[in-house]
Design a protein around this motif. Structure first.
Motif, PDB file in Angstrom:
ATOM      1  N   ARG A   9     101.479  30.388  91.380  1.00  0.00           N
ATOM      2  CA  ARG A   9     101.044  30.826  92.721  1.00  0.00           C
ATOM      3  C   ARG A   9     102.083  30.443  93.774  1.00  0.00           C
ATOM      4  O   ARG A   9     102.372  31.238  94.682  1.00  0.00           O
ATOM      5  N   ILE A  10     102.620  29.222  93.662  1.00  0.00           N
ATOM      6  CA  ILE A  10     103.638  28.797  94.634  1.00  0.00           C
ATOM      7  C   ILE A  10     104.860  29.700  94.541  1.00  0.00           C
ATOM      8  O   ILE A  10     105.390  30.160  95.553  1.00  0.00           O
ATOM      9  N   ARG A  11     105.294  29.988  93.332  1.00  0.00           N
ATOM     10  CA  ARG A  11     106.485  30.830  93.149  1.00  0.00           C
ATOM     11  C   ARG A  11     106.217  32.278  93.604  1.00  0.00           C
ATOM     12  O   ARG A  11     107.108  32.940  94.140  1.00  0.00           O
ATOM     13  N   ALA A  12     104.985  32.771  93.409  1.00  0.00           N
ATOM     14  CA  ALA A  12     104.650  34.134  93.833  1.00  0.00           C
ATOM     15  C   ALA A  12     104.620  34.237  95.350  1.00  0.00           C
ATOM     16  O   ALA A  12     105.071  35.228  95.923  1.00  0.00           O
ATOM     17  N   GLU A  13     104.084  33.208  95.994  1.00  0.00           N
ATOM     18  CA  GLU A  13     104.006  33.222  97.455  1.00  0.00           C
ATOM     19  C   GLU A  13     105.370  32.984  98.087  1.00  0.00           C
ATOM     20  O   GLU A  13     105.646  33.458  99.179  1.00  0.00           O
ATOM     21  N   ASN A  14     106.189  32.198  97.409  1.00  0.00           N
ATOM     22  CA  ASN A  14     107.488  31.851  97.956  1.00  0.00           C
ATOM     23  C   ASN A  14     108.510  31.855  96.821  1.00  0.00           C
ATOM     24  O   ASN A  14     108.692  30.833  96.153  1.00  0.00           O
ATOM     25  N   PRO A  15     109.169  32.978  96.601  1.00  0.00           N
ATOM     26  CA  PRO A  15     110.115  33.064  95.481  1.00  0.00           C
ATOM     27  C   PRO A  15     111.232  32.021  95.549  1.00  0.00           C
ATOM     28  O   PRO A  15     111.789  31.654  94.534  1.00  0.00           O
ATOM     29  N   GLU A  16     111.544  31.545  96.738  1.00  0.00           N
ATOM     30  CA  GLU A  16     112.569  30.510  96.874  1.00  0.00           C
ATOM     31  C   GLU A  16     111.931  29.128  96.954  1.00  0.00           C
ATOM     32  O   GLU A  16     112.375  28.268  97.719  1.00  0.00           O
ATOM     33  N   ALA A  17     110.879  28.925  96.171  1.00  0.00           N
ATOM     34  CA  ALA A  17     110.190  27.625  96.186  1.00  0.00           C
ATOM     35  C   ALA A  17     111.197  26.519  95.889  1.00  0.00           C
ATOM     36  O   ALA A  17     111.990  26.616  94.953  1.00  0.00           O
ATOM     37  N   THR A  18     111.129  25.534  96.709  1.00  0.00           N
ATOM     38  CA  THR A  18     112.097  24.448  96.569  1.00  0.00           C
ATOM     39  C   THR A  18     111.639  23.452  95.525  1.00  0.00           C
ATOM     40  O   THR A  18     110.470  23.429  95.117  1.00  0.00           O
ATOM     41  N   GLU A  19     112.567  22.652  95.137  1.00  0.00           N
ATOM     42  CA  GLU A  19     112.256  21.580  94.188  1.00  0.00           C
ATOM     43  C   GLU A  19     111.227  20.631  94.805  1.00  0.00           C
ATOM     44  O   GLU A  19     110.352  20.119  94.110  1.00  0.00           O
ATOM     45  N   THR A  20     111.296  20.448  96.104  1.00  0.00           N
ATOM     46  CA  THR A  20     110.352  19.583  96.794  1.00  0.00           C
ATOM     47  C   THR A  20     108.932  20.114  96.669  1.00  0.00           C
ATOM     48  O   THR A  20     107.998  19.352  96.396  1.00  0.00           O
ATOM     49  N   GLN A  21     108.742  21.413  96.809  1.00  0.00           N
ATOM     50  CA  GLN A  21     107.404  21.993  96.687  1.00  0.00           C
ATOM     51  C   GLN A  21     106.857  21.823  95.272  1.00  0.00           C
ATOM     52  O   GLN A  21     105.677  21.519  95.083  1.00  0.00           O
ATOM     53  N   LEU A  22     107.702  22.017  94.289  1.00  0.00           N
ATOM     54  CA  LEU A  22     107.256  21.850  92.906  1.00  0.00           C
ATOM     55  C   LEU A  22     106.994  20.380  92.588  1.00  0.00           C
ATOM     56  O   LEU A  22     106.057  20.053  91.859  1.00  0.00           O
ATOM     57  N   THR A  23     107.793  19.489  93.147  1.00  0.00           N
ATOM     58  CA  THR A  23     107.556  18.054  92.967  1.00  0.00           C
ATOM     59  C   THR A  23     106.229  17.665  93.606  1.00  0.00           C
ATOM     60  O   THR A  23     105.473  16.870  93.046  1.00  0.00           O
ATOM     61  N   GLU A  24     105.929  18.234  94.762  1.00  0.00           N
ATOM     62  CA  GLU A  24     104.652  17.962  95.424  1.00  0.00           C
ATOM     63  C   GLU A  24     103.485  18.447  94.572  1.00  0.00           C
ATOM     64  O   GLU A  24     102.435  17.810  94.527  1.00  0.00           O
ATOM     65  N   LEU A  25     103.676  19.567  93.889  1.00  0.00           N
ATOM     66  CA  LEU A  25     102.630  20.058  92.984  1.00  0.00           C
ATOM     67  C   LEU A  25     102.387  19.056  91.852  1.00  0.00           C
ATOM     68  O   LEU A  25     101.238  18.712  91.551  1.00  0.00           O
ATOM     69  N   LEU A  26     103.454  18.595  91.242  1.00  0.00           N
ATOM     70  CA  LEU A  26     103.304  17.596  90.174  1.00  0.00           C
ATOM     71  C   LEU A  26     102.705  16.301  90.710  1.00  0.00           C
ATOM     72  O   LEU A  26     101.885  15.666  90.043  1.00  0.00           O
ATOM     73  N   THR A  27     103.099  15.934  91.896  1.00  0.00           N
ATOM     74  CA  THR A  27     102.551  14.731  92.516  1.00  0.00           C
ATOM     75  C   THR A  27     101.052  14.881  92.731  1.00  0.00           C
ATOM     76  O   THR A  27     100.290  13.948  92.474  1.00  0.00           O
ATOM     77  N   ALA A  28     100.640  16.054  93.165  1.00  0.00           N
ATOM     78  CA  ALA A  28      99.203  16.310  93.340  1.00  0.00           C
ATOM     79  C   ALA A  28      98.480  16.219  92.001  1.00  0.00           C
ATOM     80  O   ALA A  28      97.365  15.688  91.921  1.00  0.00           O
ATOM     81  N   GLY A  29      99.109  16.713  90.946  1.00  0.00           N
ATOM     82  CA  GLY A  29      98.513  16.601  89.612  1.00  0.00           C
ATOM     83  C   GLY A  29      98.339  15.148  89.202  1.00  0.00           C
ATOM     84  O   GLY A  29      97.290  14.759  88.670  1.00  0.00           O
ATOM     85  N   TYR A  30      99.364  14.340  89.457  1.00  0.00           N
ATOM     86  CA  TYR A  30      99.245  12.901  89.160  1.00  0.00           C
ATOM     87  C   TYR A  30      98.145  12.251  89.997  1.00  0.00           C
ATOM     88  O   TYR A  30      97.399  11.397  89.512  1.00  0.00           O
ATOM     89  N   ALA A  31      98.046  12.655  91.259  1.00  0.00           N
ATOM     90  CA  ALA A  31      97.022  12.071  92.135  1.00  0.00           C
ATOM     91  C   ALA A  31      95.626  12.395  91.628  1.00  0.00           C
ATOM     92  O   ALA A  31      94.751  11.526  91.575  1.00  0.00           O
ATOM     93  N   ILE A  32      95.416  13.638  91.237  1.00  0.00           N
ATOM     94  CA  ILE A  32      94.102  14.043  90.728  1.00  0.00           C
ATOM     95  C   ILE A  32      93.802  13.310  89.427  1.00  0.00           C
ATOM     96  O   ILE A  32      92.710  12.771  89.234  1.00  0.00           O
ATOM     97  N   ALA A  33      94.781  13.264  88.526  1.00  0.00           N
ATOM     98  CA  ALA A  33      94.581  12.585  87.240  1.00  0.00           C
ATOM     99  C   ALA A  33      94.317  11.095  87.449  1.00  0.00           C
ATOM    100  O   ALA A  33      93.454  10.511  86.789  1.00  0.00           O
ATOM    101  N   TYR A  34      95.044  10.495  88.366  1.00  0.00           N
ATOM    102  CA  TYR A  34      94.834   9.072  88.664  1.00  0.00           C
ATOM    103  C   TYR A  34      93.410   8.835  89.149  1.00  0.00           C
ATOM    104  O   TYR A  34      92.724   7.918  88.676  1.00  0.00           O
ATOM    105  N   ARG A  35      92.934   9.654  90.066  1.00  0.00           N
ATOM    106  CA  ARG A  35      91.578   9.479  90.584  1.00  0.00           C
ATOM    107  C   ARG A  35      90.533   9.677  89.486  1.00  0.00           C
ATOM    108  O   ARG A  35      89.549   8.950  89.422  1.00  0.00           O
TER     109      ARG A  35
END
Length: 172
Positions: A106-132
């Motif tokens: 979805r991030i790549r579809a909305e923004n084809p030039e998705a930055t590494e920062t945006q993808l890192t934030e996605l993974l970070t959110a995954g870790y946050a959810i898993a941690y909780r």
């Protein structure tokens, strides 16, 4: 020097792995109550073979019956809580890889030039959810494990009192 996004990502990843290690520790430590449950079951069988059912009306016999029933009830409560330890782990799972990949798409579809920062934030959110999820599961499962052990100890105490009364029962 790391950026704030990278620091947050590393921190949440460490928290996640810490809770995951706690989860495995809780899962491994349930063996103690389970072994004690097996011991209590064996001991209840021994008590049952020594008990003279023909003397059930005598006070010592009634006390042994009451203590034995209390021990069995405590044993069932211990077994219930031991099962809940694992049951709660099943329902406190982190988000699946499919969900994270779908979010990345979805991030790549909305923004084809998705930055590494945006993808890192996605993974970070995954870790946050898993941690909780792991944190919630670990707290509840550790509590269930503790209650299982407490009920096993109660069952053992009642069983010990039953065995202490057995000579009075057999002498009477």
């Amino acid at each position: 020097m790391k950026s704030p996004v990278e620091l947050r990502h590393d921190h949440l990843r460490q928290l996640y792995f810490s809770e995951r290690a706690k989860r495995e520790g809780i899962r491994g430590s349930i063996a103690t109550p389970l072994a004690a449950i097996a011991f209590v079951v064996f001991s209840l069988g021994t008590l049952a073979t020594e008990f003279d059912a023909a003397r059930w009306r005598e006070p010592a016999s009634l006390a042994i019956i009451a203590l034995g029933l209390g021990s069995v009830l405590a044993l069932f409560a211990a077994a219930y809580h031991a099962v809940m330890v694992e049951w709660l782990f099943v329902y406190h799972e982190p988000p699946g890889l499919d969900d994270l990949l779908a979010a990345e798409d979805r991030i790549r579809a909305e923004n084809p030039e998705a930055t590494e920062t945006q993808l890192t934030e996605l993974l970070t959110a995954g870790y946050a959810i898993a941690y909780r999820q792991y944190l919630c599961g670990n707290v509840v499962s550790a509590r269930a494990r503790t209650w299982s052990l407490r009920y096993v100890l109660l069952s053992l105490l009642l069983l010990a009192l039953s065995f202490a009364l057995l000579p009075l029962h057999l002498a009477g």
